[in-house]
Design a protein around this motif. Sequence first.
Motif, PDB file in Angstrom:
ATOM      1  N   ALA A 129       0.812  -1.227   0.000  1.00 32.95           N
ATOM      2  CA  ALA A 129       0.000   0.000   0.000  1.00 32.95           C
ATOM      3  C   ALA A 129       0.842   1.273   0.000  1.00 32.95           C
ATOM      4  O   ALA A 129       0.314   2.360  -0.163  1.00 32.95           O
ATOM      5  CB  ALA A 129      -0.939  -0.001   1.204  1.00 32.95           C
ATOM      6  N   GLY A 130       2.149   1.154   0.226  1.00 31.97           N
ATOM      7  CA  GLY A 130       2.999   2.343   0.255  1.00 31.97           C
ATOM      8  C   GLY A 130       3.895   2.364   1.477  1.00 31.97           C
ATOM      9  O   GLY A 130       4.353   1.324   1.948  1.00 31.97           O
ATOM     10  N   ILE A 131       4.119   3.553   2.013  1.00 33.85           N
ATOM     11  CA  ILE A 131       5.038   3.727   3.140  1.00 33.85           C
ATOM     12  C   ILE A 131       4.410   3.246   4.446  1.00 33.85           C
ATOM     13  O   ILE A 131       3.255   3.577   4.757  1.00 33.85           O
ATOM     14  CB  ILE A 131       5.467   5.204   3.262  1.00 33.85           C
ATOM     15  CG1 ILE A 131       6.343   5.594   2.063  1.00 33.85           C
ATOM     16  CG2 ILE A 131       6.221   5.452   4.570  1.00 33.85           C
ATOM     17  CD1 ILE A 131       6.767   7.042   2.038  1.00 33.85           C
ATOM     18  N   VAL A 132       5.188   2.467   5.189  1.00 32.18           N
ATOM     19  CA  VAL A 132       4.820   2.041   6.538  1.00 32.18           C
ATOM     20  C   VAL A 132       5.477   3.035   7.484  1.00 32.18           C
ATOM     21  O   VAL A 132       6.684   3.272   7.403  1.00 32.18           O
ATOM     22  CB  VAL A 132       5.314   0.607   6.823  1.00 32.18           C
ATOM     23  CG1 VAL A 132       4.951   0.181   8.240  1.00 32.18           C
ATOM     24  CG2 VAL A 132       4.773  -0.372   5.787  1.00 32.18           C
ATOM     25  N   THR A 133       4.725   3.628   8.382  1.00 32.46           N
ATOM     26  CA  THR A 133       5.280   4.662   9.251  1.00 32.46           C
ATOM     27  C   THR A 133       6.369   4.085  10.167  1.00 32.46           C
ATOM     28  O   THR A 133       6.276   2.926  10.593  1.00 32.46           O
ATOM     29  CB  THR A 133       4.206   5.310  10.134  1.00 32.46           C
ATOM     30  OG1 THR A 133       3.715   4.334  11.061  1.00 32.46           O
ATOM     31  CG2 THR A 133       3.061   5.874   9.296  1.00 32.46           C
ATOM     32  N   PRO A 134       7.382   4.885  10.459  1.00 28.68           N
ATOM     33  CA  PRO A 134       8.405   4.416  11.404  1.00 28.68           C
ATOM     34  C   PRO A 134       7.825   3.976  12.746  1.00 28.68           C
ATOM     35  O   PRO A 134       8.327   3.004  13.336  1.00 28.68           O
ATOM     36  CB  PRO A 134       9.326   5.633  11.550  1.00 28.68           C
ATOM     37  CG  PRO A 134       9.244   6.288  10.203  1.00 28.68           C
ATOM     38  CD  PRO A 134       7.778   6.150   9.828  1.00 28.68           C
ATOM     39  N   ASP A 135       6.778   4.640  13.235  1.00 27.58           N
ATOM     40  CA  ASP A 135       6.165   4.216  14.501  1.00 27.58           C
ATOM     41  C   ASP A 135       5.629   2.796  14.405  1.00 27.58           C
ATOM     42  O   ASP A 135       5.762   2.007  15.343  1.00 27.58           O
ATOM     43  CB  ASP A 135       5.049   5.178  14.908  1.00 27.58           C
ATOM     44  CG  ASP A 135       5.577   6.508  15.417  1.00 27.58           C
ATOM     45  OD1 ASP A 135       6.775   6.609  15.749  1.00 27.58           O
ATOM     46  OD2 ASP A 135       4.775   7.468  15.477  1.00 27.58           O
ATOM     47  N   THR A 136       5.015   2.451  13.277  1.00 26.79           N
ATOM     48  CA  THR A 136       4.505   1.094  13.064  1.00 26.79           C
ATOM     49  C   THR A 136       5.657   0.102  13.002  1.00 26.79           C
ATOM     50  O   THR A 136       5.593  -0.980  13.593  1.00 26.79           O
ATOM     51  CB  THR A 136       3.671   1.032  11.767  1.00 26.79           C
ATOM     52  OG1 THR A 136       2.586   1.962  11.873  1.00 26.79           O
ATOM     53  CG2 THR A 136       3.137  -0.361  11.507  1.00 26.79           C
ATOM     54  N   VAL A 137       6.715   0.465  12.295  1.00 25.94           N
ATOM     55  CA  VAL A 137       7.889  -0.407  12.184  1.00 25.94           C
ATOM     56  C   VAL A 137       8.499  -0.640  13.563  1.00 25.94           C
ATOM     57  O   VAL A 137       8.789  -1.776  13.937  1.00 25.94           O
ATOM     58  CB  VAL A 137       8.929   0.196  11.208  1.00 25.94           C
ATOM     59  CG1 VAL A 137      10.196  -0.645  11.194  1.00 25.94           C
ATOM     60  CG2 VAL A 137       8.347   0.331   9.809  1.00 25.94           C
ATOM     61  N   LEU A 138       8.672   0.436  14.327  1.00 23.29           N
ATOM     62  CA  LEU A 138       9.269   0.303  15.662  1.00 23.29           C
ATOM     63  C   LEU A 138       8.402  -0.567  16.565  1.00 23.29           C
ATOM     64  O   LEU A 138       8.925  -1.384  17.335  1.00 23.29           O
ATOM     65  CB  LEU A 138       9.480   1.674  16.289  1.00 23.29           C
ATOM     66  CG  LEU A 138      10.547   2.552  15.638  1.00 23.29           C
ATOM     67  CD1 LEU A 138      10.598   3.915  16.312  1.00 23.29           C
ATOM     68  CD2 LEU A 138      11.898   1.882  15.677  1.00 23.29           C
ATOM     69  N   ALA A 139       7.087  -0.415  16.476  1.00 23.17           N
ATOM     70  CA  ALA A 139       6.188  -1.244  17.281  1.00 23.17           C
ATOM     71  C   ALA A 139       6.358  -2.719  16.917  1.00 23.17           C
ATOM     72  O   ALA A 139       6.388  -3.581  17.800  1.00 23.17           O
ATOM     73  CB  ALA A 139       4.741  -0.793  17.086  1.00 23.17           C
ATOM     74  N   GLU A 140       6.497  -3.019  15.634  1.00 22.78           N
ATOM     75  CA  GLU A 140       6.717  -4.399  15.194  1.00 22.78           C
ATOM     76  C   GLU A 140       8.061  -4.933  15.678  1.00 22.78           C
ATOM     77  O   GLU A 140       8.222  -6.133  15.862  1.00 22.78           O
ATOM     78  CB  GLU A 140       6.627  -4.505  13.673  1.00 22.78           C
ATOM     79  CG  GLU A 140       5.230  -4.422  13.139  1.00 22.78           C
ATOM     80  CD  GLU A 140       4.350  -5.610  13.527  1.00 22.78           C
ATOM     81  OE1 GLU A 140       4.873  -6.733  13.720  1.00 22.78           O
ATOM     82  OE2 GLU A 140       3.131  -5.417  13.654  1.00 22.78           O
ATOM     83  N   MET A 141       9.003  -4.032  15.874  1.00 23.29           N
ATOM     84  CA  MET A 141      10.312  -4.418  16.400  1.00 23.29           C
ATOM     85  C   MET A 141      10.288  -4.557  17.914  1.00 23.29           C
ATOM     86  O   MET A 141      11.290  -4.907  18.532  1.00 23.29           O
ATOM     87  CB  MET A 141      11.372  -3.389  15.985  1.00 23.29           C
ATOM     88  CG  MET A 141      11.663  -3.377  14.499  1.00 23.29           C
ATOM     89  SD  MET A 141      12.690  -1.983  13.979  1.00 23.29           S
ATOM     90  CE  MET A 141      14.236  -2.326  14.814  1.00 23.29           C
ATOM     91  N   GLY A 142       9.133  -4.249  18.529  1.00 30.05           N
ATOM     92  CA  GLY A 142       9.015  -4.312  19.976  1.00 30.05           C
ATOM     93  C   GLY A 142       9.693  -3.159  20.664  1.00 30.05           C
ATOM     94  O   GLY A 142      10.103  -3.257  21.818  1.00 30.05           O
ATOM     95  N   ASN A 143       9.772  -2.047  19.967  1.00 30.04           N
ATOM     96  CA  ASN A 143      10.498  -0.895  20.501  1.00 30.04           C
ATOM     97  C   ASN A 143       9.661   0.366  20.313  1.00 30.04           C
ATOM     98  O   ASN A 143       9.536   0.883  19.211  1.00 30.04           O
ATOM     99  CB  ASN A 143      11.833  -0.766  19.760  1.00 30.04           C
ATOM    100  CG  ASN A 143      12.794   0.128  20.484  1.00 30.04           C
ATOM    101  OD1 ASN A 143      12.399   1.076  21.148  1.00 30.04           O
ATOM    102  ND2 ASN A 143      14.069  -0.162  20.339  1.00 30.04           N
TER     103      ASN A 143
END
Length: 178
Positions: free
Chosen positions: A136-150
């Motif tokens: 769908a496009g860009i994944v927000t850094p906040d979403t990425v960090l949450a997936e990283m458990g951070n």
Amino acid sequence: MYPIMRMVKELIKFRNASHLPLTGTHVSAHRCWPSDIDLWMELNNGRTLTLFDLGRIPLAQRIGLVAVLRRKKWSMTMAGTTVRYRRRIRTFEKVEMRSRAVFWDKRFIYLEQSMWKQNGECANHALYRAAVTDKAGIVTPDTVLAEMGNITEAPEAPEWVANWIAAETTRPWPPMQD
């Protein structure tokens, strides 16, 4: 040609390296090979950008991003860069590369990379704007960090990074045609 074998070597070399914090610095050693040079027998400016991959991907691995990208079937792409070249890197010369994330905002992650000669001089320095993407496009850094458990707030952008971001907003897109 992309340096696939060198990338494989770096990923194997650092596969068991200690985990880095989000803004930790990944340090790696590289050599300028004949396949990296231009007509002046020095590291080609375009090849410099390719070689920076040899630092960014292991950095992403060490901070835990690669595992998330694989699990979520996301990708990482470069959305902009600026490079300052100051010292020549000659054939067979060794350099130390330093790679780290310096800031992130609502859309992008800003990565700083540099190559250092054995005499301690900085040969070049790059700032990248990277994006994690899905279908769908860009994944927000906040979403990425949450997936990283951070769940970490972005550090304050260094002034020079903030100035670059501001300057990029004034650049026309698409570029003007004559």
